[in-house]
Design an enzyme around this catalytic site. Structure first.
Site, PDB file in Angstrom:
ATOM      1  N   GLY A   1       0.829  -1.189   0.000  1.00  0.00           N
ATOM      2  CA  GLY A   1       0.000   0.000   0.000  1.00  0.00           C
ATOM      3  C   GLY A   1       0.863   1.239   0.000  1.00  0.00           C
ATOM      4  O   GLY A   1       2.057   1.191   0.309  1.00  0.00           O
TER       5      GLY A   1
ATOM      6  N   GLN B   1       3.017   9.763   1.655  1.00  0.00           N
ATOM      7  CA  GLN B   1       4.305   9.112   1.431  1.00  0.00           C
ATOM      8  C   GLN B   1       4.999   9.590   0.163  1.00  0.00           C
ATOM      9  O   GLN B   1       6.191   9.352  -0.005  1.00  0.00           O
ATOM     10  CB  GLN B   1       4.140   7.589   1.393  1.00  0.00           C
TER      11      GLN B   1
ATOM     12  N   LEU C   1       7.220   1.635   3.581  1.00  0.00           N
ATOM     13  CA  LEU C   1       8.065   2.210   2.542  1.00  0.00           C
ATOM     14  C   LEU C   1       8.732   3.502   2.995  1.00  0.00           C
ATOM     15  O   LEU C   1       9.764   3.884   2.455  1.00  0.00           O
ATOM     16  CB  LEU C   1       7.243   2.461   1.267  1.00  0.00           C
TER      17      LEU C   1
ATOM     18  N   HIS D   1      -2.639   0.397   8.526  1.00  0.00           N
ATOM     19  CA  HIS D   1      -1.341   1.021   8.298  1.00  0.00           C
ATOM     20  C   HIS D   1      -1.487   2.230   7.376  1.00  0.00           C
ATOM     21  O   HIS D   1      -0.996   3.322   7.687  1.00  0.00           O
ATOM     22  CB  HIS D   1      -0.395  -0.023   7.685  1.00  0.00           C
TER      23      HIS D   1
ATOM     24  N   HIS E   1      -1.306   6.644   8.031  1.00  0.00           N
ATOM     25  CA  HIS E   1      -0.560   7.668   7.289  1.00  0.00           C
ATOM     26  C   HIS E   1      -1.412   8.913   7.073  1.00  0.00           C
ATOM     27  O   HIS E   1      -0.894  10.030   7.087  1.00  0.00           O
ATOM     28  CB  HIS E   1      -0.098   7.133   5.927  1.00  0.00           C
TER      29      HIS E   1
END
Length: 190
Positions: free
Chosen positions: A46, A51, A100, A141, A145
């Site tokens: 994902g 990000q 990531l 998760h 973010h």
């Protein structure tokens, strides 16, 4: 489609609540396509818009699941209803999570085994489903973010200390750090 750099722990956009999407337009669809391409290049389960430096409440996922939900999808302005979290200490073998934006690291974290997800796709159509197991973990998760939280912010103190030490040793925790999927070496070794 464009592959975007993925920002690393310490970039301010990762640590603040993302803004609601107000326009389901071509700009949003381009963002989603770029996010899907970036996630594919990063071998990610994902990817949330923060990000890649975009402070909007959007995430994409690419994960096989047993919940009769498509293996690839997008959620815009999502909401989550969480099931119970069982136990207090995470199992380091079965509950190690990665991100990531915290490249090449994995730390164990307890998550709810079930979530109800609702939101919209990139066209404004409603999306709603239930997720279990690792798919539920992925949803939690990515949703975190959007609220300015990284999984390392939720670790029990034992693992939080290790995560802080790794961040310090790698020079993370400051703005301006990123890696480019498909160009830079894959930090998770895929």
């Amino acid at each position: 489609m464009t592959i975007h750099p993925i920002v690393i722990l310490g970039e301010p956009v990762l640590h603040r609540r993302a803004a609601e999407v107000t326009a389901f337009d071509d700009d949003l669809r381009t963002l989603v396509a770029d996010m899907e391409e970036t996630n594919r290049a990063a071998n990610g389960a994902g990817l949330a818009a923060p990000q890649i430096g975009v402070g909007l409440r959007v995430f994409v996922y690419a994960m096989e699941n047993d919940d009769d939900v498509p293996d690839h999808g997008v959620l815009v302005n999502p909401t989550l209803t969480l099931g119970k979290v069982s136990g207090k200490m995470p199992d380091p073998d079965d509950e190690a999570e990665g991100c990531l934006s915290v490249p090449s690291e994995h730390f164990p974290l307890k998550r709810a085994e079930w979530v109800r997800v609702s939101g919209f796709d990139q066209y404004g159509a409603p999306v709603q489903f239930e997720a279990t197991g690792w798919f539920a973990r992925c949803m939690q998760h990515e949703y975190d973010h959007l609220d300015g939280k990284l999984y390392v912010d939720r670790l029990v103190e034992r693992y939080a200390r290790k995560a802080r030490r790794v961040a310090k040793d790698r020079g993370w925790g400051v703005p301006g750090l990123s890696w480019l999927p498909g160009t830079d070496p894959d930090p998770f070794g895929f």
